[in-house]
Motif scaffolding. Structure first.
Motif, PDB file in Angstrom:
ATOM      1  N   THR A   1       9.241 -40.125 -32.316  1.00  0.00           N
ATOM      2  CA  THR A   1      10.600 -40.472 -32.745  1.00  0.00           C
ATOM      3  C   THR A   1      11.459 -39.215 -32.731  1.00  0.00           C
ATOM      4  OG1 THR A   1       9.829 -42.294 -34.162  1.00  0.00           O
ATOM      5  CG2 THR A   1      12.009 -41.370 -34.638  1.00  0.00           C
ATOM      6  N   ARG A   2      12.519 -39.250 -31.942  1.00  0.00           N
ATOM      7  CA  ARG A   2      13.406 -38.112 -31.773  1.00  0.00           C
ATOM      8  C   ARG A   2      14.621 -38.281 -32.688  1.00  0.00           C
ATOM      9  NH1 ARG A   2      12.776 -35.374 -27.045  1.00  0.00           N
ATOM     10  NH2 ARG A   2      15.027 -35.208 -26.663  1.00  0.00           N
ATOM     11  N   ILE A   3      14.948 -37.216 -33.433  1.00  0.00           N
ATOM     12  CA  ILE A   3      15.979 -37.310 -34.470  1.00  0.00           C
ATOM     13  C   ILE A   3      17.040 -36.234 -34.289  1.00  0.00           C
ATOM     14  CG2 ILE A   3      16.401 -37.234 -36.964  1.00  0.00           C
ATOM     15  CD1 ILE A   3      13.410 -38.015 -37.312  1.00  0.00           C
ATOM     16  N   LEU A   4      18.284 -36.619 -34.440  1.00  0.00           N
ATOM     17  CA  LEU A   4      19.420 -35.694 -34.465  1.00  0.00           C
ATOM     18  C   LEU A   4      19.970 -35.668 -35.878  1.00  0.00           C
ATOM     19  CD1 LEU A   4      22.359 -35.397 -31.985  1.00  0.00           C
ATOM     20  CD2 LEU A   4      22.844 -35.780 -34.394  1.00  0.00           C
ATOM     21  N   ILE A   5      20.304 -34.479 -36.368  1.00  0.00           N
ATOM     22  CA  ILE A   5      20.878 -34.309 -37.704  1.00  0.00           C
ATOM     23  C   ILE A   5      22.272 -33.702 -37.575  1.00  0.00           C
ATOM     24  CG2 ILE A   5      20.671 -33.100 -39.913  1.00  0.00           C
ATOM     25  CD1 ILE A   5      17.616 -32.999 -39.379  1.00  0.00           C
ATOM     26  N   ALA A   6      23.248 -34.270 -38.271  1.00  0.00           N
ATOM     27  CA  ALA A   6      24.605 -33.713 -38.254  1.00  0.00           C
ATOM     28  C   ALA A   6      25.152 -33.649 -39.672  1.00  0.00           C
ATOM     29  CB  ALA A   6      25.528 -34.551 -37.372  1.00  0.00           C
ATOM     30  N   ASP A   7      25.394 -32.429 -40.139  1.00  0.00           N
ATOM     31  CA  ASP A   7      25.986 -32.193 -41.453  1.00  0.00           C
ATOM     32  C   ASP A   7      26.640 -30.821 -41.403  1.00  0.00           C
ATOM     33  OD1 ASP A   7      26.105 -31.348 -44.416  1.00  0.00           O
ATOM     34  OD2 ASP A   7      25.407 -33.417 -44.563  1.00  0.00           O
ATOM     35  N   ASP A   8      27.780 -30.658 -42.050  1.00  0.00           N
ATOM     36  CA  ASP A   8      28.477 -29.374 -41.966  1.00  0.00           C
ATOM     37  C   ASP A   8      27.976 -28.354 -42.987  1.00  0.00           C
ATOM     38  OD1 ASP A   8      29.584 -30.879 -44.026  1.00  0.00           O
ATOM     39  OD2 ASP A   8      31.560 -29.994 -43.827  1.00  0.00           O
ATOM     40  N   HIS A   9      26.957 -28.696 -43.752  1.00  0.00           N
ATOM     41  CA  HIS A   9      26.364 -27.760 -44.701  1.00  0.00           C
ATOM     42  C   HIS A   9      24.987 -27.326 -44.189  1.00  0.00           C
ATOM     43  CE1 HIS A   9      29.277 -29.969 -47.300  1.00  0.00           C
ATOM     44  NE2 HIS A   9      29.505 -28.741 -47.743  1.00  0.00           N
ATOM     45  N   ASP A  10      24.821 -26.019 -43.980  1.00  0.00           N
ATOM     46  CA  ASP A  10      23.561 -25.495 -43.453  1.00  0.00           C
ATOM     47  C   ASP A  10      22.371 -25.888 -44.319  1.00  0.00           C
ATOM     48  OD1 ASP A  10      24.967 -24.318 -41.410  1.00  0.00           O
ATOM     49  OD2 ASP A  10      24.971 -22.311 -42.286  1.00  0.00           O
ATOM     50  N   VAL A  11      22.544 -25.808 -45.625  1.00  0.00           N
ATOM     51  CA  VAL A  11      21.418 -26.081 -46.511  1.00  0.00           C
ATOM     52  C   VAL A  11      20.980 -27.539 -46.434  1.00  0.00           C
ATOM     53  CG1 VAL A  11      22.856 -26.602 -48.539  1.00  0.00           C
ATOM     54  CG2 VAL A  11      20.531 -25.735 -48.849  1.00  0.00           C
ATOM     55  N   VAL A  12      21.924 -28.453 -46.230  1.00  0.00           N
ATOM     56  CA  VAL A  12      21.577 -29.872 -46.098  1.00  0.00           C
ATOM     57  C   VAL A  12      20.828 -30.096 -44.787  1.00  0.00           C
ATOM     58  CG1 VAL A  12      22.476 -32.221 -45.889  1.00  0.00           C
ATOM     59  CG2 VAL A  12      23.504 -30.636 -47.521  1.00  0.00           C
ATOM     60  N   ARG A  13      21.340 -29.517 -43.702  1.00  0.00           N
ATOM     61  CA  ARG A  13      20.649 -29.658 -42.415  1.00  0.00           C
ATOM     62  C   ARG A  13      19.235 -29.100 -42.490  1.00  0.00           C
ATOM     63  NH1 ARG A  13      25.313 -27.493 -40.256  1.00  0.00           N
ATOM     64  NH2 ARG A  13      24.184 -25.672 -39.456  1.00  0.00           N
ATOM     65  N   SER A  14      19.102 -27.941 -43.136  1.00  0.00           N
ATOM     66  CA  SER A  14      17.790 -27.315 -43.249  1.00  0.00           C
ATOM     67  C   SER A  14      16.828 -28.196 -44.041  1.00  0.00           C
ATOM     68  CB  SER A  14      17.930 -25.950 -43.930  1.00  0.00           C
ATOM     69  OG  SER A  14      16.669 -25.346 -44.118  1.00  0.00           O
ATOM     70  N   GLY A  15      17.322 -28.773 -45.135  1.00  0.00           N
ATOM     71  CA  GLY A  15      16.486 -29.644 -45.945  1.00  0.00           C
ATOM     72  C   GLY A  15      16.060 -30.900 -45.195  1.00  0.00           C
ATOM     73  N   LEU A  16      17.007 -31.510 -44.505  1.00  0.00           N
ATOM     74  CA  LEU A  16      16.681 -32.702 -43.715  1.00  0.00           C
ATOM     75  C   LEU A  16      15.680 -32.378 -42.607  1.00  0.00           C
ATOM     76  CD1 LEU A  16      20.216 -34.345 -43.374  1.00  0.00           C
ATOM     77  CD2 LEU A  16      18.282 -35.215 -44.697  1.00  0.00           C
ATOM     78  N   HIS A  17      15.907 -31.240 -41.935  1.00  0.00           N
ATOM     79  CA  HIS A  17      15.002 -30.830 -40.864  1.00  0.00           C
ATOM     80  C   HIS A  17      13.592 -30.659 -41.404  1.00  0.00           C
ATOM     81  CE1 HIS A  17      14.652 -28.433 -36.882  1.00  0.00           C
ATOM     82  NE2 HIS A  17      13.455 -28.875 -37.249  1.00  0.00           N
ATOM     83  N   SER A  18      13.470 -30.006 -42.556  1.00  0.00           N
ATOM     84  CA  SER A  18      12.158 -29.759 -43.150  1.00  0.00           C
ATOM     85  C   SER A  18      11.435 -31.065 -43.485  1.00  0.00           C
ATOM     86  CB  SER A  18      12.321 -28.908 -44.410  1.00  0.00           C
ATOM     87  OG  SER A  18      11.079 -28.700 -45.043  1.00  0.00           O
ATOM     88  N   ILE A  19      12.174 -32.007 -44.083  1.00  0.00           N
ATOM     89  CA  ILE A  19      11.568 -33.280 -44.484  1.00  0.00           C
ATOM     90  C   ILE A  19      11.204 -34.136 -43.274  1.00  0.00           C
ATOM     91  CG2 ILE A  19      11.985 -35.465 -45.674  1.00  0.00           C
ATOM     92  CD1 ILE A  19      13.822 -33.873 -47.597  1.00  0.00           C
TER      93      ILE A  19
END
Length: 210
Positions: A2-20
């Protein structure tokens, strides 16, 4: 996979989502974007199965980014990940093509389940969101959505972000006269008399963050 794209203007949110999300077996985060325009570009380039988008993105908000992603990549399911619980907003996002809506306050419990559902091309809404839609339906709520067109909303958002007409034209790929036409149409529709009125409208309708 499953391939996922993440879009958020806050680095910390993107990092958290990426990690999870990246730690789940069989899942891969193939792209991250800090604004809506880049999210659309990356969706076309990387062809994700699921795009997780914040609603309040620079350049293109979640509604317009969803609509464009679904246009260039219909197979990609969109999960809106936001702090806002608004019935008109939910309806507008559904009309744009999103099939999932997750409040950030519910992320700890439901993020994995939401992405799993969308990866199977099934919709996902938490009980709170479903109750919001049901309450509106029972109350005879309007389904008409915003009075502005997607392009007009995009122009308002960029103006509220402090961009000049020339910069708006460059971001949206249109000429300055067209920007001025959209701006005049918006001001007429919302009874605005100044740029300050446009900014207040953008904030009130959650096109930009304070």
């Amino acid at each position: 996979m499953t391939r996922i794209l993440i879009a958020d203007d806050h680095d910390v949110v993107r990092s958290g989502l990426h990690s999870i999300l990246g730690s789940q077996p069989g899942w891969e985060v193939v792209a991250e974007a800090g604004d809506g325009k880049r999210a659309v570009e990356l969706a076309s380039e990387t062809q994700p199965d699921v795009a997780v988008l914040d609603y309040q993105l620079p350049f293109l908000n979640g509604v317009d980014a969803t609509r464009e992603i679904r246009s260039v990549r219909p197979q990609t399911e969109v999960l809106i990940f936001t702090m806002h619980e608004s019935e008109p907003l939910i309806r507008e996002l559904l009309q744009a093509g999103a099939r999932g809506y997750l409040l950030k306050s519910d992320a700890r419990r439901f993020l994995i389940a939401a992405v799993e559902a969308l990866a199977r091309h099934q919709p996902f809404f938490t009980g709170r969101v479903s109750e919001t839609l049901l309450s509106s339906y029972l109350a005879g709520g309007s389904t008409s959505g915003s009075t502005l067109t997607p392009r007009e909303r995009g122009v308002v958002q960029l103006i509220a972000e402090g961009r000049t007409n020339k910069e708006v034209a460059m971001v949206l790929g249109i000429n300055i006269k067209t920007v001025e036409t959209h701006r005049a149409a918006v001001m007429r529709k919302i009874n605005a008399n100044s740029s300050a009125d446009l900014i207040r409208y953008a904030i009130r309708n959650k096109l930009v963050e304070l």
